[in-house]
Write an enzyme that holds these catalytic residues in place. Structure first.
Site, short mmCIF file in Angstrom:
data_model
loop_
_atom_site.label_atom_id
_atom_site.label_comp_id
_atom_site.label_asym_id
_atom_site.label_seq_id
_atom_site.Cartn_x
_atom_site.Cartn_y
_atom_site.Cartn_z
N GLY A 53 104.31 47.67 130.41
CA GLY A 53 104.89 46.67 131.31
C GLY A 53 104.17 46.65 132.65
N ASP A 102 102.94 54.85 140.98
CA ASP A 102 104.17 55.63 140.86
C ASP A 102 105.28 54.86 141.58
OD1 ASP A 102 105.41 57.98 139.79
OD2 ASP A 102 105.72 58.66 141.83
P1 IMP Z 1 107.17 55.80 137.06
O1 IMP Z 1 107.30 57.26 137.37
O2 IMP Z 1 106.49 55.02 138.14
O3 IMP Z 1 106.54 55.51 135.73
O4 IMP Z 1 108.61 55.16 136.95
C1 IMP Z 1 109.79 55.86 137.11
C2 IMP Z 1 110.89 55.18 136.36
O5 IMP Z 1 111.20 53.96 137.00
C3 IMP Z 1 110.56 54.86 134.91
O6 IMP Z 1 111.69 55.09 134.10
C4 IMP Z 1 110.22 53.40 134.94
O7 IMP Z 1 110.57 52.75 133.73
C5 IMP Z 1 111.07 52.89 136.09
N1 IMP Z 1 110.38 51.80 136.77
C6 IMP Z 1 109.20 51.84 137.41
N2 IMP Z 1 108.87 50.62 137.87
C7 IMP Z 1 109.87 49.80 137.49
C8 IMP Z 1 110.09 48.41 137.64
O8 IMP Z 1 109.28 47.65 138.20
N3 IMP Z 1 111.23 47.93 137.12
C9 IMP Z 1 112.14 48.72 136.47
N4 IMP Z 1 111.99 50.02 136.28
C10 IMP Z 1 110.84 50.56 136.80
#
Ligand code: IMP
Length: 186
Positions: free
Chosen positions: A11, A65
């Site tokens: 995504g 992140d």
């Molecule tokens: P990450 O560590 O940046 O991969 O994301 C931390 C958590 O936040 C993961 O469970 C992602 O699915 C969620 N997340 C990150 N970006 C988004 C977004 O744009 N929309 C919704 N959930 C997000």
């Protein structure tokens, strides 16, 4: 220029591709993970990740992140968003917030860019509210329960272009695009 995006999240890759169109960038997804240290800030996670990746990746790359910071939960899940999403899911977050009237939250993204060993970070944020129920099928993660302040729709009810126009990642990606277009290193 060729730019690798190191992410396990399809995504995020779609959102990067949409936002970087016109930046003369050939974005390639590298589906691998890197150590995400436990620290208080997204910037700390990004800095450590880039130090680690510099030894493994050849050529320019980016990482992302992100975290969801809920006011009434003192900023939780924040830097622990990935763990919280795995452990609780959207239904669990909604249960945790059951009966809470203050539903304000902020989504934040920090993007790390590494070109020839030069590091820069681009950030973005989006204010909004946690909805009462899950709404929409698009996107990923917390998208069905986050409605940005400037919209009646949750992120999961938007297409990628609409989400990028309002989202934390979209804001960081506009900065990334400008940085790439003006970089003497490209
Ligand atoms: P990450 O560590 O940046 O991969 O994301 C931390 C958590 O936040 C993961 O469970 C992602 O699915 C969620 N997340 C990150 N970006 C988004 C977004 O744009 N929309 C919704 N959930 C997000």
């Amino acid at each position: 220029m060729k730019l690798k995006f190191i992410t396990t999240n399809e995504g995020k890759f779609s959102e990067f591709n949409d936002a970087l169109s016109g930046a003369d960038v050939n974005l390639e997804r590298l589906n691998m993970s890197y150590p995400e240290i436990q620290t208080e800030s997204l910037e700390g996670v990004i800095a450590f990740g880039m130090q680690w990746l510099d030894k493994k990746i050849h050529g320019p790359y980016v990482i992302d992140d992100s975290g969801l910071f809920i006011s009434e939960l003192n900023g939780f899940p924040g830097v622990y968003s990935a763990f919280a999403f795995r452990a609780l899911g959207n239904a669990g977050i909604l249960r945790l917030m059951g009966g809470m009237r203050n539903r304000k939250a902020i989504f934040r993204t920090v993007i790390g860019l590494s070109i020839n060993g030069h590091h820069s970070t681009l950030d973005g944020e989006c204010e909004g509210t946690i909805t009462a129920t899950e709404r929409g099928e698009s996107g990923f993660g917390f998208d069905p329960i986050f409605r940005p302040s400037d919209s009646t729709m949750t992120f999961a009810e938007m297409n990628i272009g609409e989400k990028n126009a309002l989202s934390h990642r979209g804001a960081a990606l506009r900065k990334l695009k400008n940085t790439l277009l003006s970089s003497p290193l490209r």
